[in-house]
Design a protein around this motif. Sequence first.
Motif, mmCIF file in Angstrom:
data_model
loop_
_atom_site.group_PDB
_atom_site.id
_atom_site.type_symbol
_atom_site.label_atom_id
_atom_site.label_comp_id
_atom_site.label_asym_id
_atom_site.label_seq_id
_atom_site.Cartn_x
_atom_site.Cartn_y
_atom_site.Cartn_z
ATOM 1 N N LYS B 7 -2.338 110.934 72.762
ATOM 2 C CA LYS B 7 -2.101 112.063 73.656
ATOM 3 C C LYS B 7 -3.212 112.164 74.691
ATOM 4 O O LYS B 7 -4.379 111.940 74.388
ATOM 5 C CB LYS B 7 -2.020 113.361 72.863
ATOM 6 C CG LYS B 7 -0.756 113.401 72.026
ATOM 7 C CD LYS B 7 -0.886 114.397 70.914
ATOM 8 C CE LYS B 7 0.228 114.174 69.918
ATOM 9 N NZ LYS B 7 -0.263 114.218 68.552
ATOM 10 N N TYR B 10 -3.670 118.483 76.663
ATOM 11 C CA TYR B 10 -3.472 119.512 75.648
ATOM 12 C C TYR B 10 -2.002 119.873 75.547
ATOM 13 O O TYR B 10 -1.509 120.179 74.467
ATOM 14 C CB TYR B 10 -4.319 120.741 75.975
ATOM 15 C CG TYR B 10 -5.795 120.450 75.936
ATOM 16 C CD1 TYR B 10 -6.332 119.755 74.849
ATOM 17 C CD2 TYR B 10 -6.638 120.827 76.960
ATOM 18 C CE1 TYR B 10 -7.673 119.458 74.797
ATOM 19 C CE2 TYR B 10 -7.990 120.537 76.923
ATOM 20 C CZ TYR B 10 -8.507 119.854 75.840
ATOM 21 O OH TYR B 10 -9.831 119.561 75.789
ATOM 22 N N ALA B 11 -1.293 119.809 76.682
ATOM 23 C CA ALA B 11 0.138 120.117 76.666
ATOM 24 C C ALA B 11 0.854 119.166 75.709
ATOM 25 O O ALA B 11 1.703 119.572 74.918
ATOM 26 C CB ALA B 11 0.706 120.028 78.066
ATOM 27 N N ASP B 13 -0.465 117.618 73.223
ATOM 28 C CA ASP B 13 -0.932 117.863 71.861
ATOM 29 C C ASP B 13 -0.304 119.115 71.267
ATOM 30 O O ASP B 13 -0.208 119.248 70.056
ATOM 31 C CB ASP B 13 -2.464 117.986 71.855
ATOM 32 C CG ASP B 13 -3.029 117.792 70.458
ATOM 33 O OD1 ASP B 13 -2.549 116.880 69.761
ATOM 34 O OD2 ASP B 13 -3.924 118.549 70.068
ATOM 35 N N GLU B 14 0.124 120.023 72.130
ATOM 36 C CA GLU B 14 0.705 121.277 71.637
ATOM 37 C C GLU B 14 2.211 121.168 71.425
ATOM 38 O O GLU B 14 2.848 122.129 71.007
ATOM 39 C CB GLU B 14 0.408 122.424 72.620
ATOM 40 C CG GLU B 14 -1.058 122.773 72.744
ATOM 41 C CD GLU B 14 -1.527 123.757 71.665
ATOM 42 O OE1 GLU B 14 -0.716 124.547 71.186
ATOM 43 O OE2 GLU B 14 -2.715 123.704 71.297
ATOM 44 N N ALA B 195 13.431 129.923 68.736
ATOM 45 C CA ALA B 195 12.679 131.137 69.055
ATOM 46 C C ALA B 195 11.581 131.369 68.020
ATOM 47 O O ALA B 195 10.448 131.707 68.359
ATOM 48 C CB ALA B 195 13.617 132.335 69.120
ATOM 49 N N ASN B 198 8.796 128.928 68.414
ATOM 50 C CA ASN B 198 7.976 129.346 69.553
ATOM 51 C C ASN B 198 7.029 130.472 69.163
ATOM 52 O O ASN B 198 5.855 130.461 69.513
ATOM 53 C CB ASN B 198 8.860 129.834 70.695
ATOM 54 C CG ASN B 198 9.500 128.688 71.427
ATOM 55 O OD1 ASN B 198 9.038 127.553 71.301
ATOM 56 N ND2 ASN B 198 10.547 128.958 72.163
ATOM 57 N N LEU B 199 7.582 131.424 68.438
ATOM 58 C CA LEU B 199 6.790 132.585 68.039
ATOM 59 C C LEU B 199 5.512 132.141 67.334
ATOM 60 O O LEU B 199 4.434 132.681 67.578
ATOM 61 C CB LEU B 199 7.635 133.443 67.094
ATOM 62 C CG LEU B 199 7.102 134.809 66.727
ATOM 63 C CD1 LEU B 199 7.075 135.696 67.937
ATOM 64 C CD2 LEU B 199 7.962 135.436 65.638
ATOM 65 N N ARG B 201 3.790 129.488 67.574
ATOM 66 C CA ARG B 201 2.776 128.723 68.303
ATOM 67 C C ARG B 201 2.102 129.585 69.347
ATOM 68 O O ARG B 201 1.459 129.091 70.255
ATOM 69 C CB ARG B 201 3.377 127.443 68.901
ATOM 70 C CG ARG B 201 4.575 127.660 69.798
ATOM 71 C CD ARG B 201 5.472 126.465 69.786
ATOM 72 N NE ARG B 201 4.917 125.388 70.565
ATOM 73 C CZ ARG B 201 5.615 124.712 71.490
ATOM 74 N NH1 ARG B 201 6.871 124.990 71.714
ATOM 75 N NH2 ARG B 201 5.048 123.747 72.161
ATOM 76 N N THR B 202 2.272 130.891 69.238
ATOM 77 C CA THR B 202 1.588 131.809 70.158
ATOM 78 C C THR B 202 0.839 132.875 69.351
ATOM 79 O O THR B 202 0.927 132.922 68.134
ATOM 80 C CB THR B 202 2.592 132.525 71.072
ATOM 81 O OG1 THR B 202 3.550 133.159 70.229
ATOM 82 C CG2 THR B 202 3.277 131.573 72.002
ATOM 83 N N ARG B 203 0.128 133.743 70.078
ATOM 84 C CA ARG B 203 -0.724 134.719 69.415
ATOM 85 C C ARG B 203 0.042 135.653 68.493
ATOM 86 O O ARG B 203 -0.449 136.038 67.449
ATOM 87 C CB ARG B 203 -1.497 135.536 70.456
ATOM 88 C CG ARG B 203 -0.638 136.512 71.220
ATOM 89 C CD ARG B 203 -1.402 137.144 72.355
ATOM 90 N NE ARG B 203 -2.212 138.276 71.949
ATOM 91 C CZ ARG B 203 -1.780 139.537 71.877
ATOM 92 N NH1 ARG B 203 -0.527 139.791 72.152
ATOM 93 N NH2 ARG B 203 -2.585 140.500 71.526
ATOM 94 N N VAL B 204 1.278 135.989 68.860
ATOM 95 C CA VAL B 204 2.040 136.958 68.072
ATOM 96 C C VAL B 204 2.293 136.415 66.658
ATOM 97 O O VAL B 204 2.006 137.078 65.656
ATOM 98 C CB VAL B 204 3.375 137.290 68.761
ATOM 99 C CG1 VAL B 204 4.125 138.335 67.977
ATOM 100 C CG2 VAL B 204 3.135 137.757 70.185
ATOM 101 N N ARG B 206 0.836 133.811 65.202
ATOM 102 C CA ARG B 206 -0.406 133.494 64.500
ATOM 103 C C ARG B 206 -0.960 134.721 63.791
ATOM 104 O O ARG B 206 -1.510 134.621 62.691
ATOM 105 C CB ARG B 206 -1.454 132.961 65.496
ATOM 106 C CG ARG B 206 -1.350 131.495 65.765
ATOM 107 C CD ARG B 206 -2.651 130.972 66.355
ATOM 108 N NE ARG B 206 -2.998 131.627 67.605
ATOM 109 C CZ ARG B 206 -2.642 131.182 68.800
ATOM 110 N NH1 ARG B 206 -1.934 130.093 68.910
ATOM 111 N NH2 ARG B 206 -3.003 131.822 69.884
#
Lengths: 253, 355
Positions: B7, B10-11, B13-14, B195, B198-199, B201-204, B206
Motif C-alpha cells: 500500500k 493511507y486511503a 490502507d483504510e 452502513a 462504515n459505522l 471505521r469512523t469515530r461513532v 469506534r
Amino acid sequence: MLSVSDLHLSFGGIKALQGVSFEAAPGEITGVIGPNGAGKTSLFNAISGFYTPDRGRVAFDGRDITGLSPDRRAGLGMARTFQNIALFRGMTVLDNIKLGGHTRLSANVWQALAYFGPARREELAFRAEIEERVIDFLEIDHIRKAPITALPYGLQKRVELGRALAMQPKVLMLDEPVAGMNREETADMARFILDVQEEFGTTILLVEHDMGLVMDICAHIVVLNFGQQIAAGTPAEVARDDEVIEAYLGAAA
Amino acid sequence: MITGNLKASYAADEQVFDNRNKRAFLYAALLGLAALAGFADDYVILVACQMGILLIAVVGVNVVTGYTGLISLGHAAFVAVGAYTVTIFHEAFAGAIPEGLRALIAIPVAMAVSALVGIIVGLPSLRVKGLYLAVATLSANFIVIFLIEQEVFAPWTGGMVGIDTPAPDFLGWTLDTKREMFVLIAALGVLTLLAVQNLFRTRVGRAFIAIRDRDYSAEIMGISLLRTKLTSFAISAALCGLSGALFAYFYARILPEQFELALSLELVAAMIVGGMGRTMGPVFGVAVIVMVPEVIKSIFGVATGGEAGVAQLLAPLQEIAFGLLIVLFLLFEPLGLNHMADRALRALNRWPFAR
C-alpha cells in the motif's frame, strides 16, 4: 494551566485527600510523589472527574471544572493514562490511538453510516496526523496493526501514551508511566515524556514511584502522605525536606 | 497468494476490501445474489428471503450486543414495532398518501419509531450491565407484546389474532411476488451491512467498541456514555425496525406471537454462531440458523416418509439444535463462524506456502 485548591476527598471514614493545593505550570512537568496509599491516584481520579471532591475545586485553563464529567474534561483538553494499563484490548494499536481523536473528530451518525464524504476525508486527515505525531514520534510503526494483547508490557504503556497524545491535550496526566519497567524501558519512556514536553509544549502532571525519574525530569514536585500535602517545591528543595525524608525513611531513632 | 504489503497511501490502507482475494469474494457474493434473484426456484427464494429479513435484525443485535457489549434479549420487540408500524401506517394513511409513496415513507417511519422505542428500552443500560440489562430488555420484549395484544389497541393491531399486512408499492412497482420481495430484501441487506461496516471505521462506531472494551477508559477519551449507549440502541433498534417492516411486507399476516422471546433468542443465537462484533458474522450466523430447521425437516422427511405426527417434534428439536449450537460455539469457537472464515481467507492469502 491546571490548579487544584484545597481538595478534600473521603470514602466513608477514610480521608483520601485532605486539603491538597498546587498548580501545574504551563509547559512544565509537575510530579506528584508519596508512599503507597498517600492518595496520588485518588488525586488523579478527582482531577479527571471520576471522583467528586467533598470540598475544594479543580480549575483548568482558568475555568472551574469541579463538577464536570470525565468526558467533558477530556473534551477541554485533558488526557491521562492509567496505572494499570487501560487500553481497549479488543482492538489494534492503530484503533486505540484513533480513539484518542474522538473529541477532535466531528462526523455524526449519518456521515459515519455513509462514510464516503466528510467522514472519510476527516478519517484520512486524522490518520495522516497520528502517523506523524504519534506513531512515528513514539517509534511504534512496526506494531500499528498488532492487537494490544500481543504486545509486551512496556510497549502497551507506550501505546497508552500514544492514545493520550492523539487527543492533542493541553494537560497530560501520567499515572506511573514507568511502573514495572526495566531500566532501558524507563529511559525510553523518560525520553518520550521529555520529547512531548519539548515538541508540543504540553503541561504534564506525573505520578511516579521511580525517584530517579521524578528528580530528573520534574520542574516542580508535590509530596503527599496520608492524603496530606507535606511538601512542594523544586526537586532539590523536596529532597532536603525533613518531613519528606521522614515519610519515606521513617523518623530518626 | 498475496505477497507483501504494497500500500502506498493511507486511503489504500483504510480500505475494507484491501486485497484482491477479499474483492473477489465480494464480487462473487454480489453475483451470487443476482443469480439467486434470476434463476433460483421458489423454495430457495423463500428461504433466502427469510435469511435476509433475519439478517438485518441480527446486524441490529450485533451493533448493540456484539459491538457495544450491552446484552439484549428483547430485540424481537423492535422487530414487532417495525412490522406493526408499517402495517398501521398503510392503514392509517390509505387515503392521504398516494399508494406508490406509502411504502417509501412507511419504512423510514417504522425505523424511526423503533429507534425511539430502542432509546427508551436502552435507558436502563446507563445504570445496569450484563445479566441485569439482559433481564431489563427481556421484560421490554414482554411489555411490547403485551401492549400489542391488548383489546384496547386491537382496532389497530388486530390483537391476539394478528392483522393482514399490505403489499408494498414503490412508485407503481408492486412487490406482489416473493421474487420481487427478494430483490428488495437483498438490496436492503447489502446496504445494511455496508452502513454498519462504515459505522465501525469512523469515530461513532469506534466509541461503541471502546465502551464494550473498557468503559471508564472510553470516558477519559471524551466519549459520553449516555449519548453513545443510547445512539447504539437507536441504530440497533432502527435496523430491527427495518427488518420488521420487511417482515410485514413479506408475509400476508403478522401475529404477536411471532415476535416473542423465541425470536429474540434466535437473533442472539445467530449472532453468537456467526461471530459477535464482526461485520460478516450475522451473515454466517443467519445462514446456519435458517438452515437448521430446513435440514431437520428434510432429514425427518426422509426418515419417516413425511408422516404428519412428526411435525409436532420439529419445533422442540429445532430449539434443542439452537441450544446445542450456542453451547458448542461458545466452547470451541467463541469468535464464531466469521473467525473460521477469516482463517480460511488468511490461508488462501498465503497459499501455497504456510497455512
